[in-house]
Write an enzyme that holds these catalytic residues in place. Structure first.
Site, PDB file in Angstrom:
ATOM      1  N   TYR A 197       0.837  -1.201   0.000  1.00  0.00           N
ATOM      2  CA  TYR A 197       0.000   0.000   0.000  1.00  0.00           C
ATOM      3  C   TYR A 197       0.877   1.258   0.000  1.00  0.00           C
ATOM      4  O   TYR A 197       0.624   2.197  -0.762  1.00  0.00           O
ATOM      5  CB  TYR A 197      -0.911  -0.018   1.225  1.00  0.00           C
ATOM      6  CG  TYR A 197      -1.894   1.127   1.292  1.00  0.00           C
ATOM      7  CD1 TYR A 197      -3.061   1.104   0.524  1.00  0.00           C
ATOM      8  CD2 TYR A 197      -1.662   2.224   2.109  1.00  0.00           C
ATOM      9  CE1 TYR A 197      -3.967   2.150   0.581  1.00  0.00           C
ATOM     10  CE2 TYR A 197      -2.561   3.274   2.168  1.00  0.00           C
ATOM     11  CZ  TYR A 197      -3.720   3.235   1.411  1.00  0.00           C
ATOM     12  OH  TYR A 197      -4.615   4.280   1.466  1.00  0.00           O
TER      13      TYR A 197
ATOM     14  N   LYS B 230       1.095   4.342  -2.854  1.00  0.00           N
ATOM     15  CA  LYS B 230       0.823   5.752  -2.559  1.00  0.00           C
ATOM     16  C   LYS B 230       2.047   6.632  -2.808  1.00  0.00           C
ATOM     17  O   LYS B 230       1.913   7.801  -3.183  1.00  0.00           O
ATOM     18  CB  LYS B 230       0.329   5.899  -1.121  1.00  0.00           C
ATOM     19  CG  LYS B 230      -1.031   5.242  -0.887  1.00  0.00           C
ATOM     20  CD  LYS B 230      -2.092   5.762  -1.855  1.00  0.00           C
ATOM     21  CE  LYS B 230      -3.443   5.142  -1.622  1.00  0.00           C
ATOM     22  NZ  LYS B 230      -4.477   5.659  -2.566  1.00  0.00           N
TER      23      LYS B 230
ATOM     24  N   THR C  19     -13.095   3.420   7.351  1.00  0.00           N
ATOM     25  CA  THR C  19     -13.665   2.898   6.114  1.00  0.00           C
ATOM     26  C   THR C  19     -13.579   1.382   6.141  1.00  0.00           C
ATOM     27  O   THR C  19     -12.998   0.796   7.066  1.00  0.00           O
ATOM     28  CB  THR C  19     -12.888   3.424   4.887  1.00  0.00           C
ATOM     29  OG1 THR C  19     -11.564   2.837   4.889  1.00  0.00           O
ATOM     30  CG2 THR C  19     -12.754   4.940   4.927  1.00  0.00           C
TER      31      THR C  19
END
Length: 269
Positions: free
Chosen positions: A116, A120, A151
Site C-alpha cells: 500500500y 501511494k 472505512t
C-alpha cells in the site's frame, strides 16, 4: 459559482478493467460533445490494501494487485479522460482539476503495509510530475493525504494481515512471535471498535475536502492537502523527520509492529 448538483454525473467502473475504462471514456466523450458540458473534475479514489511483512508473501502477486488498483488504475482513468478535460478546460474560468487520493502512507511508511505504501508513494511522484505538465492547460493536480479514517479498508486490513500471516512459509513463520502478533492484532481490533463514535476518524473529513476543492478556483488550490489532525500534525512532522526518528515512530503508529528475529540469535541470548 457553485456547482449545480442536478447537473453532476457520477459514474463508477472497475479501474483494472480495460472494458470498463473504455465504456467510461465513451460515455464521457458523448457528454462533452455537448458544447455546454465540461469535464470539470477527475477524482482518483480507488484503493485496496493487502498487508503483511514482505517475507510473508510467496510471490509478488499481491504487490502487483495493489499497484494495479491503487496506482495503475488511476493512470488508466486519467489517461482515458484527460483528453476531454484538456479539450474543455480552457472554457472553465475556475479551471479543471484532478484530485488524487494519496495517503499519509505516500509520505511516511508503515511496516507490514509496504504494498500500500509503495502504491501511494507512486501516486505522489506521478501527481507531482503531472501537476507541472498540465500547469499551462488550466488544470490543477492536487494530492489528498488522509490520516486515519473509518472505512471498510481497516477491517479488511485486519482480516488480510491475519490471512497473509497464516499463509506464510513455515521457514518464515519461525522468525516471528506469532502469538504476540495475534494478541496485538486482537487488541488493535478492540481499539478500533471502541472508536466507532470518534468523529475525528470519520471519512466525511475527506468528502468535505473534496467538496471544497471541487468548488475552489485552481489559482487558490494547494498542491497537497493533509486531512485530519493526525495527518496534519503527526504524519506531516514525520515526513520532515530524519529516517532514524521516522523509523522508530512508524513502528508504533498506528499499529504496533513486532519485527522478526533470527531463532539462533534468540537462542544465543
Amino acid at each position: 459559482g457553485k456547482l449545480v448538483p442536478g447537473r453532476l454525473v457520477a459514474m463508477k467502473c472497475d479501474v483494472t478493467s480495460d472494458t470498463d475504462i473504455a465504456s467510461l471514456e465513451k460515455a464521457v466523450a458523448g457528454m462533452v460533445s455537448n458544447p455546454e458540458v465540461v469535464l470539470h473534475t477527475i477524482v482518483n479514489n480507488a484503493g485496496i490494501v493487502d498487508p503483511g511483512d514482505f517475507v510473508w508473501f510467496r510471490d509478488i502477486s499481491s504487490f502487483q494487485r495493489v499497484m494495479d488498483v491503487n496506482f495503475f488504475g488511476c493512470l488508466r482513468v486519467t489517461k482515458a479522460l484527460l483528453p476531454h478535460m484538456i479539450e474543455t478546460s480552457e472554457s472553465l474560468s475556475e479551471g479543471g482539476r484532478i484530485l488524487n487520493l494519496s495517503s499519509v502512507c505516500g509520505k511516511v511508511v508503515w511496516p507490514r503495509n509496504s504494498a500500500y505504501c509503495a502504491s501511494k508513494h507512486a501516486m505522489e511522484g506521478w501527481s507531482d510530475a503531472l501537476r507541472i505538465e498540465l500547469s499551462k492547460l488550466n488544470i490543477r493536480v492536487v494530492k489528498l493525504r488522509p490520516g486515519g479514517a473509518r472505512t471498510d479498508m481497516i477491517p479488511d486490513y485486519f482480516a488480510r494481515v491475519s490471512a497473509n500471516r497464516e499463509n506464510a512459509p513455515d521457514s518464515v513463520k519461525q522468525l516471528f512471535d506469532l502469538k504476540r502478533i495475534e494478541n496485538v492484532t486482537q487488541q488493535e481490533i478492540k481499539n478500533y471498535d471502541l472508536g466507532a463514535d470518534d468523529d475525528s476518524q470519520s471519512a466525511n473529513r475527506v468528502v468535505e475536502v473534496l467538496e471544497r476543492l471541487v468548488e475552489t478556483d485552481i489559482k487558490n488550490m494547494p498542491s497537497a492537502e493533509w486531512i485530519g489532525f493526525d495527518a496534519r500534525v503527526i504524519f506531516r512532522f514525520l515526513s520532515w523527520s530524519p529516517d532514524f526518528i521516522r523509523d522508530k515512530i512508524s513502528a508504533d503508529i498506528p499499529f504496533d509492529y513486532i519485527a522478526p528475529t533470527h531463532p539462533k540469535r534468540d537462542a544465543d541470548e
